[in-house]
Design an enzyme around this catalytic site. Sequence first.
Site, mmCIF file in Angstrom:
data_model
loop_
_atom_site.group_PDB
_atom_site.id
_atom_site.type_symbol
_atom_site.label_atom_id
_atom_site.label_comp_id
_atom_site.label_asym_id
_atom_site.label_seq_id
_atom_site.Cartn_x
_atom_site.Cartn_y
_atom_site.Cartn_z
ATOM 1 N N HIS A 1 5.247 5.783 -6.283
ATOM 2 C CA HIS A 1 5.172 7.046 -5.218
ATOM 3 C C HIS A 1 5.056 7.304 -4.089
ATOM 4 O O HIS A 1 3.295 7.358 -4.676
ATOM 5 C CB HIS A 1 5.679 8.119 -6.664
ATOM 6 C CG HIS A 1 4.900 8.824 -7.234
ATOM 7 N ND1 HIS A 1 3.065 9.343 -6.111
ATOM 8 C CD2 HIS A 1 4.249 8.354 -8.850
ATOM 9 C CE1 HIS A 1 2.386 9.592 -7.429
ATOM 10 N NE2 HIS A 1 2.787 9.209 -8.683
ATOM 11 N N ASP A 2 5.620 7.509 -3.317
ATOM 12 C CA ASP A 2 5.116 7.999 -1.767
ATOM 13 C C ASP A 2 4.369 7.271 -0.993
ATOM 14 O O ASP A 2 3.307 7.304 -0.179
ATOM 15 C CB ASP A 2 4.375 9.525 -2.547
ATOM 16 C CG ASP A 2 4.772 11.211 -3.174
ATOM 17 O OD1 ASP A 2 6.071 10.304 -2.328
ATOM 18 O OD2 ASP A 2 4.621 10.532 -3.846
ATOM 19 N N GLY B 1 0.107 5.575 -6.885
ATOM 20 C CA GLY B 1 0.835 6.935 -6.010
ATOM 21 C C GLY B 1 0.097 7.042 -4.629
ATOM 22 O O GLY B 1 -1.222 6.861 -4.629
#
Length: 147
Positions: free
Chosen positions: A121-122, A139
């Site tokens: 994520h991200d 992440g």
Amino acid sequence: MTRIHPTALVDSGAELDSSVEVGPYTVIGPHVRVGAGTRIGAHCVIEGRTTIGQNNQIFQFNSLGAIPQDKKYAGEPTELRIGDRNTIREFCTFNIGTASDAGVTQVGNDNWIMAYVHLAHDCQVGNHTIFANSSQLAGHVHVGDWV
């Protein structure tokens, strides 16, 4: 004309350019958009709010746009964006973003991503990068251009 294998499941809400190819047993969810000339191999799952640009080659057995492996994630409408002319080899996982960051996981243009790569994520990946087999990004990692 879009070439979708008869065993593939493409949600009626998905937006695929007419030149997209989808291989056998691939599943594409309702919030997915795929640009012109992109080829998606067999047994892929593409879900979430995922946008894939033009002329990408996505090989078999990839999971793109699944929810993040982050215990704080609570179903927020975050995204995965993949640019143009990327090669994504077998067994890669790219997750959507989280509300605690930019809310988007992003891959730029002209990247070569080998088998078993995980982009959590991200993550923000620039242009013209090469990820060797089994590279793993936790992440919130940022990778610039030409890495």
